[in-house]
Design a protein around this motif. Structure first.
Motif, mmCIF file in Angstrom:
data_model
loop_
_atom_site.group_PDB
_atom_site.id
_atom_site.type_symbol
_atom_site.label_atom_id
_atom_site.label_comp_id
_atom_site.label_asym_id
_atom_site.label_seq_id
_atom_site.Cartn_x
_atom_site.Cartn_y
_atom_site.Cartn_z
ATOM 1 N N UNK B 2 4.389 60.532 -68.433
ATOM 2 C CA UNK B 2 3.091 60.648 -67.764
ATOM 3 C C UNK B 2 1.962 60.613 -68.792
ATOM 4 N N UNK B 3 0.959 59.817 -68.524
ATOM 5 C CA UNK B 3 -0.155 59.694 -69.478
ATOM 6 C C UNK B 3 -1.496 59.940 -68.793
ATOM 7 N N UNK B 4 -2.457 60.347 -69.604
ATOM 8 C CA UNK B 4 -3.835 60.389 -69.128
ATOM 9 C C UNK B 4 -4.514 59.087 -69.553
ATOM 10 N N UNK B 27 -4.624 50.986 -64.692
ATOM 11 C CA UNK B 27 -4.554 52.311 -65.319
ATOM 12 C C UNK B 27 -3.497 53.176 -64.639
ATOM 13 N N UNK B 28 -3.382 53.010 -63.325
ATOM 14 C CA UNK B 28 -2.385 53.755 -62.540
ATOM 15 C C UNK B 28 -0.975 53.425 -63.047
ATOM 16 N N UNK B 29 -0.717 52.155 -63.312
ATOM 17 C CA UNK B 29 0.595 51.749 -63.820
ATOM 18 C C UNK B 29 0.819 52.351 -65.215
ATOM 19 N N UNK B 30 -0.205 52.257 -66.071
ATOM 20 C CA UNK B 30 -0.082 52.795 -67.428
ATOM 21 C C UNK B 30 0.132 54.314 -67.390
ATOM 22 N N UNK B 32 1.781 56.142 -65.397
ATOM 23 C CA UNK B 32 3.147 56.533 -64.992
ATOM 24 C C UNK B 32 3.186 57.928 -64.382
ATOM 25 N N UNK B 33 2.338 58.115 -63.391
ATOM 26 C CA UNK B 33 2.350 59.398 -62.691
ATOM 27 C C UNK B 33 1.453 60.450 -63.309
ATOM 28 N N UNK B 34 0.804 60.110 -64.411
ATOM 29 C CA UNK B 34 -0.142 61.037 -65.047
ATOM 30 C C UNK B 34 -1.477 60.999 -64.324
ATOM 31 N N UNK B 35 -2.556 60.962 -65.108
ATOM 32 C CA UNK B 35 -3.873 61.052 -64.504
ATOM 33 C C UNK B 35 -4.733 59.839 -64.849
ATOM 34 N N UNK B 36 -5.439 59.329 -63.833
ATOM 35 C CA UNK B 36 -6.379 58.237 -64.070
ATOM 36 C C UNK B 36 -7.794 58.807 -63.988
ATOM 37 N N UNK B 37 -8.528 58.689 -65.093
ATOM 38 C CA UNK B 37 -9.878 59.251 -65.156
ATOM 39 C C UNK B 37 -10.903 58.121 -65.281
ATOM 40 N N UNK B 55 -10.791 54.181 -54.847
ATOM 41 C CA UNK B 55 -9.927 53.077 -55.279
ATOM 42 C C UNK B 55 -8.782 53.550 -56.172
ATOM 43 N N UNK B 56 -8.649 54.869 -56.374
ATOM 44 C CA UNK B 56 -7.452 55.348 -57.064
ATOM 45 C C UNK B 56 -7.670 56.232 -58.274
ATOM 46 N N UNK B 57 -8.910 56.400 -58.749
ATOM 47 C CA UNK B 57 -9.125 57.317 -59.867
ATOM 48 C C UNK B 57 -8.913 58.750 -59.379
#
Lengths: 257, 325
Positions: B2-4, B27-30, B32-37, B55-57
């Motif tokens: 998981x990444x931010x 960013x969502x793919x990168x 991997x279940x972490x956080x998109x800011x 849209x997903x952030x």
């Protein structure tokens, strides 16, 4: 003025790309100065002719790159420097190239550094801004006009078709966009003179760099060609009917309108 | 893992650019279940935060300052680095736009990291995040991974599908205040040439003209067709060299590389130089007098005929289609 140009040797734009053993096949291919770097060289020569000083063209490459550096000298550059990494680096990326160039440039007291905004092979457009950042100097990308007056530069920058007129001061790094100028062809006397102009060759050692210092941060796993496109459908009949059929096909078969 | 992941939301002409939503999806793919800011930088941008979240952030950070009204590398770099200092992200995604191209190499260098520019897709395979990007202007592709440092990439407009907008999503919006100083460049003037119509690099439909359009006025029927389809007008190098149009319209190996859903080539012979800039378009239509023209080899549909006859007829037919649907 102390002017430097960052140059890359690339495939000719007209070359067909083929792959063998997982690599781009270079056998028999024509190589040229990256077209955007040609604009940079031309601009450097014009700035020197107007303001005095010296143009040095620098390239990170291999022995073969000498040919393109000679061409730059024949266009009118004063000196060339080849940083030959053939024996030291097996795989480099933009981090690698920028680090090497910045290390070379750091004590050169450049007033102006020019490069192409992108190379037509790798297409990343990173090296110019990275070098400027490493040197701590200002950069402006995709420029279409450059005017220098003393220590001040007025630069026009292409921003997706719009233009920005920007004022800044030297030292400055700019990357060239199409439209900046019309690069000259080397003249015959130019070619003769170029043979006698200095072309220095350096290796990583000469820059006090170890391979580890410039180790790539990214890695290419695979290179492949896009799937070959099947020849499409050329419509037949009266033009009017062809147009009607095309609209129908785009609407119901391709579903793009 | 998981990444931010930070993603820059780019505001242009009073709205967020589409490519920013595509960048959120990347960013969502990168992550991997972490956080998109989401990161928004400008003089007044916080009103766009909600849309970025829809849209997903997961949340949004804004940096607002009068000095950030216009993009400058110095100003935006200071603003963005203040956010990376606070957040210590593992990844950053930008759109591969004029702004993204100008800013991302500087940030990557500052953060001692690699940068994968102009990615057209990415996927997680075998524990690796693999980016695909065109090289040699789309004549070939490479698959690339980051081996050290942050995962930083720019994504090409029109290639990664944005997530469905979800108006029920909510997230935290906070601000970082930075003293923006020592801007070394001053923007004296902005000349809008591309302001009319749709941006070429993000257009879903492109109508392009070559030497066959014969004059500046010859582009008029192409403009009308593009207008009906909500598309943009492009050109081959031949048309630009002949002064029929501005170089900002040029599509090709030198010039812009585009991947619209529909590319209509009018009076373009199809030199390899031009094909490099458009051959990855989803559907290609060729209109050319010469049945032997190279462009027919890459076209999905072709009409052999005079563009000045065919293009206006096409415009009329599309108008009818719009009325019916």
């Amino acid at each position: 003025m102390n002017i430097f140009v960052l140059m890359k040797r690339t495939f000719d734009t007209e070359e067909k790309i083929t792959i063998s053993n997982g690599k781009i096949n270079e056998d028999g291919a024509e190589f040229i100065i990256n077209p955007y770097d040609e604009y940079a060289i031309e601009e450097a020569i014009q700035v020197r002719d107007a303001n005095g000083g010296e143009v040095t063209v620098v390239s990170v490459g291999n022995e073969e790159t000498e040919k393109q550096l000679r061409t730059a000298l024949a266009m009118g550059a004063d000196k060339a420097v080849l940083i030959n990494t053939e024996d030291d680096i097996e795989y480099g990326d933009q981090y690698t190239t920028a680090k090497i160039l910045a290390e070379y440039l750091k004590d050169k007291e450049a007033d102006l550094i020019l490069g192409g905004n992108v190379a037509i092979d790798g297409g990343s457009g990173q090296v110019g801004p990275r070098v400027a950042e490493l040197l701590g100097i200002t950069y402006i990308t995709t420029i279409t006009k450059l005017e220098i007056d003393g220590n001040t530069a007025t630069v026009t920058r292409d921003v997706e078709g719009d233009s920005e007129v920007i004022e800044t001061s030297l030292p400055l790094l700019v990357t060239a966009q199409q439209g900046l100028n019309e690069p000259r062809y080397p003249s015959l006397p130019g070619i003769m003179k170029a043979k006698k102009k200095p072309l220095d060759e350096l290796e990583l050692d000469d820059l006090d760099l170890e391979e580890d210092d410039v180790e790539a941060k990214t890695k290419t796993l695979e290179i492949y060609l896009p799937p070959k496109k099947e020849a499409g459908k050329v419509l037949e009949g009266e033009v009017e009917d062809q147009v009607k059929e095309l609209v129908k096909l785009l609407h119901s078969e391709a579903k793009v309108v | 893992m998981a990444r931010k992941v930070l993603v820059l939301g780019e505001v242009r002409d009073g709205s967020l650019r589409n490519v920013s939503f595509e960048a959120v999806a990347a960013a969502k793919i990168v992550s991997e279940g972490g956080e998109v800011v989401g990161v928004l930088i400008g003089d007044s941008v916080s009103s766009f935060a909600q849309e970025l979240i829809q849209y997903g952030a997961d949340r949004v950070i804004t940096v607002e300052d009068e000095k950030l009204k216009q993009y400058t590398s110095d100003g935006f770099a200071q603003a963005f680095l203040a956010v990376t200092d606070q957040e210590s992200p593992e990844g950053i995604i930008f759109g591969h736009t004029a702004l993204g191209k100008d800013l991302s190499p500087r940030l990557a260098s500052k953060l001692n990291s690699g940068l994968i520019s102009d990615a057209t897709s990415l996927e997680e395979t075998g524990g690796n995040l693999v980016f695909t990007r065109p090289i040699f202007s789309g004549k070939a592709f490479e698959k690339k991974v980051v081996t050290d440092g942050l995962i930083i990439a720019t994504v090409r407009p029109n290639n990664i599908t944005a997530l469905e907008k979800d108006e029920s999503r909510s997230g935290d919006v906070s601000s970082v205040s930075v003293e923006i100083k020592d801007l070394r460049t001053i923007i004296k003037e902005v000349v809008r040439k591309a302001s009319e119509g749709v941006d070429l690099s993000e257009a879903k439909v492109i109508v392009a003209g070559g030497r066959g359009v014969k004059s500046e006025d010859g582009f008029n029927p192409l403009k009308e067709l593009a207008d009906v389809l909500g598309g943009a007008v492009g050109a081959s190098r031949g048309a630009c060299d002949a002064d029929y149009c501005d170089y900002s319209l040029q599509i090709g190996q030198t010039g812009k590389v585009v991947t619209p859903d529909l590319y209509i080539a009018c009076g373009i012979s199809g030199a390899i130089q031009h094909l490099a800039g458009m051959s990855n378009s989803k559907v290609i239509v060729a209109i050319n007098k010469d049945p032997e023209a190279n462009i027919f080899k890459v076209a999905d549909y072709g009409i052999v005929g005079d563009l000045f006859e065919v293009v206006p007829m096409l415009t009329e037919e599309f108008k009818k289609l719009k009325v019916h649907s």
